[in-house]
Design an enzyme around this catalytic site. Structure first.
Site, mmCIF file in Angstrom:
data_model
loop_
_atom_site.group_PDB
_atom_site.id
_atom_site.type_symbol
_atom_site.label_atom_id
_atom_site.label_comp_id
_atom_site.label_asym_id
_atom_site.label_seq_id
_atom_site.Cartn_x
_atom_site.Cartn_y
_atom_site.Cartn_z
ATOM 1 N N ASP B 210 0.946 -1.266 0.391
ATOM 2 C CA ASP B 210 0.126 0.080 0.013
ATOM 3 C C ASP B 210 0.983 0.974 -0.212
ATOM 4 O O ASP B 210 2.142 1.336 0.971
ATOM 5 C CB ASP B 210 -0.805 0.127 1.458
ATOM 6 C CG ASP B 210 -1.880 1.214 1.494
ATOM 7 O OD1 ASP B 210 -1.247 2.505 0.043
ATOM 8 O OD2 ASP B 210 -2.161 1.717 2.349
ATOM 9 N N GLN B 213 0.853 6.701 0.603
ATOM 10 C CA GLN B 213 1.288 7.604 2.376
ATOM 11 C C GLN B 213 3.147 7.548 1.105
ATOM 12 O O GLN B 213 3.530 8.916 1.280
ATOM 13 C CB GLN B 213 1.597 7.295 3.344
ATOM 14 C CG GLN B 213 0.127 7.120 4.190
ATOM 15 C CD GLN B 213 0.164 8.876 3.876
ATOM 16 O OE1 GLN B 213 0.864 9.918 4.338
ATOM 17 N NE2 GLN B 213 -2.015 8.953 4.084
#
Lengths: 153, 416
Positions: B210, B213
């Site tokens: 993921d 960020q």
């Protein structure tokens, strides 16, 4: 100098946040409880009532939240302790109206007394749900509603 | 020096010149200049991105991959051009590995459902970490429930670093997927993704990263990381909302079933049967967010133009300054003190709830996030209901951090 933040964080609010009344207490003989939880911000409280002969004989609350929700909870317990259940329901309606309706008649505000400190929160629309959570939880406790009460959906 | 420069010459980085490209930053909030410290939630947009979207709609819009007219051709070129730029930005082998999705969340859901439906069976294990965003927890809960698979959690220490020994112990031949965040949104921890990939591959598991960020903060090289899937969101890399990227290895995508059915993703349809298109189109049912993709392509070019090395260096300086101020502030506890951290300062302040802090900051023009950051397990680990999170972007300055700490002082004064 006008200080908008002071309007919200009045001394009375800060005092009830630092030293919440009837907290953290579940009174002996509690026969009505409810659970309030605003999942978006994490404010979470349990309200406990001992109701006898149509009167709130004792009240306490547990949990944790921001200064607004904590102070509102503390002030609520002070206000309704010893009150007739019907009067507490009426007070709930007044508080709810005053916090959520745009125009409120002055005489309505007068009904609140000490609770009128909560009116400052109206300048902070995102925070109104913090002040109302405990009142809805109180209402649910009176009516013996099951499930989790929320004011942030 | 000369040798180092020959590896990669980065342009000069001038934060004032960067800021000037963001029209939204030039405004007052409650009579204070806006200080935007919430880029971890969503970044502001530079003029080039806003203009690209506007120009696309003003001049080039039509549906893509159909129609023989000029506008359809231009829209398709712009859309596919963005795909190519993104592929080269993350060092993908081919644009066919770039699937346009709504954001990292949809990318993860796509893999969990499409890959998971085909590859998970009863008793298999999917591994996530204690610091995941809900977007990298819930999709795996769904598929594990559907396939009777087991969700395992890699724990972290009190600094917010993954316990790699526990990870090694948890790994086994049953591990089919390891889904881990590159950078924690709530803590700022930069995870050792390369090492995670190598350990996971050793037992034959696939790895999804993921990157929501990470993509705005550092150079993403999926070839170097070695993972199998990488997802990130457009709006966090200074691009539009509603668009994101799922990168997947072509040989894996080629075997995966469609995620949603509709137009664009098929080759031939009869009422009996449909033949599906090849990746990436197999996974892009319906008219896509064309303007979003165009905007994202431009955002990525723009970010690349600043130099990701510059971006990392700039944000590291901001974090260092903010951390040193935090350590000097009485009653402040930093949540997330990993050795390797990116531009996020999560904290709590003794005696003041994060939401009260949020309001106090807001009235001074300082935008931060107060809450659980969609990472409730992280909050549980640190026994806090919420934290205040200041997250830094390319446009932030040391003065912004000074404003943050003036807000802290004001809150402490108010609450006495």
């Amino acid at each position: 100098m006008y200080d908008a933040l002071r309007e919200l964080y009045e001394d009375l609010i800060l005092d009830h946040n630092r030293n919440p009344r009837n907290y953290p207490i579940k009174p002996e003989g509690t026969n009505h409880s409810a659970h309030g939880f605003n999942s978006l911000c994490g404010d979470e409280f349990h309200v406990h009532l001992k109701i006898a002969d149509g009167r709130i004989e004792d009240i306490g609350f547990e949990g944790a939240g921001c200064a607004i929700s904590t102070a509102s909870s503390s002030l609520m317990t002070e206000a309704v302790k010893g009150m007739k259940v019907e009067d507490a329901k009426t007070l709930f309606t007044h508080v709810h109206e005053i916090l959520t309706e745009e125009q409120v008649r002055d005489d309505k505000q007068d009904l609140l007394g000490k609770l009128s400190v909560l009116i400052g929160v109206k300048e902070y629309p995102l925070r109104v749900k913090c002040a109302t959570l405990i009142w809805h939880t109180l209402h649910a406790a009176i009516n013996k509603e099951q499930g989790i009460i929320s004011t942030d959906d | 020096m000369a040798e180092q420069q020959s590896i990669k010459v980065e342009p000069e980085f001038d934060v004032a010149q960067v800021r000037a490209q963001f029209p939204s930053l030039n405004q007052q909030v409650y009579d204070h200049p806006l200080v935007y410290l919430d880029s971890g939630a969503s970044a502001q947009k530079p003029d080039v991105v806003i203009d690209a979207i506007s120009n696309y709609y003003r001049n080039d819009h039509a549906n893509v991959h159909r129609g023989v007219h000029k506008l359809a051709e231009r829209a398709t070129d712009a859309f596919e051009g963005a795909r190519e730029r993104i592929a080269s930005f993350i060092n993908a082998e081919s644009p066919r590995e770039i699937i346009f999705v709504r954001g990292a969340t949809e990318g993860i859901n796509l893999v969990a459902q499409s890959w998971g439906q085909q590859n998970l069976k009863s008793g298999d294990e999917v591994m996530i970490t204690e610091m995941e965003h809900h977007a990298n927890i819930v999709p795996w809960q769904f598929i594990c429930q559907q396939k009777n698979a087991v969700l395992k959690v890699i724990p972290m220490n009190d600094r917010g670093e993954l316990l790699m020994d526990s990870f090694r112990d948890l790994l086994s031949a049953k591990t089919r997927m390891v889904a881990v965040t590159h950078i924690s949104n709530a803590l700022g921890t930069v995870n050792p993704v390369k090492e995670i990939v190598s350990l996971a591959h050793h037992v034959g598991a696939k790895v999804l990263i993921d990157g929501a960020q990470a993509a705005p903060h550092s150079k993403i090289d999926i070839d170097e990381i070695g993972c199998d899937f990488y997802a990130f969101s457009g709006h966090k890399v200074y691009g539009p909302t509603g668009i994101g990227v799922l990168w997947g290895r072509e040989e894996l995508l080629a075997k995966m079933p469609p995620y949603q059915g509709g137009g664009e993703m098929i080759r031939r349809v009869t009422f009996e049967k449909s033949d599906f298109a090849s990746p990436p189109y197999r996974f892009e049912a319906g008219t896509p967010n064309i303007a979003g993709a165009v905007g994202l392509g431009v955002a990525i070019d723009w970010l690349d133009g600043l130099g990701l090395g510059n971006v990392s260096t700039h944000e590291a300086a901001l974090l260092e300054y903010a951390t040193s101020k935090a350590k000097e502030t009485p009653g402040m506890r930093i949540i997330g003190t990993a050795e390797n951290k990116a531009g996020i300062l999560s904290f709590e302040l003794e005696g003041i709830h994060p939401h009260d802090l949020g309001t106090i900051f807001d009235r001074q023009g300082v935008a931060i996030r107060a809450g659980h950051h969609c990472a409730m397990p992280v909050m549980q680990h640190f026994s806090v209901p919420a934290t205040v999170r200041a997250s830094f972007g390319v446009y932030n300055t040391l003065e912004d951090i000074d404003a943050l700490f003036r807000g802290v002082a004001r809150a402490q004064e108010l609450f006495g």
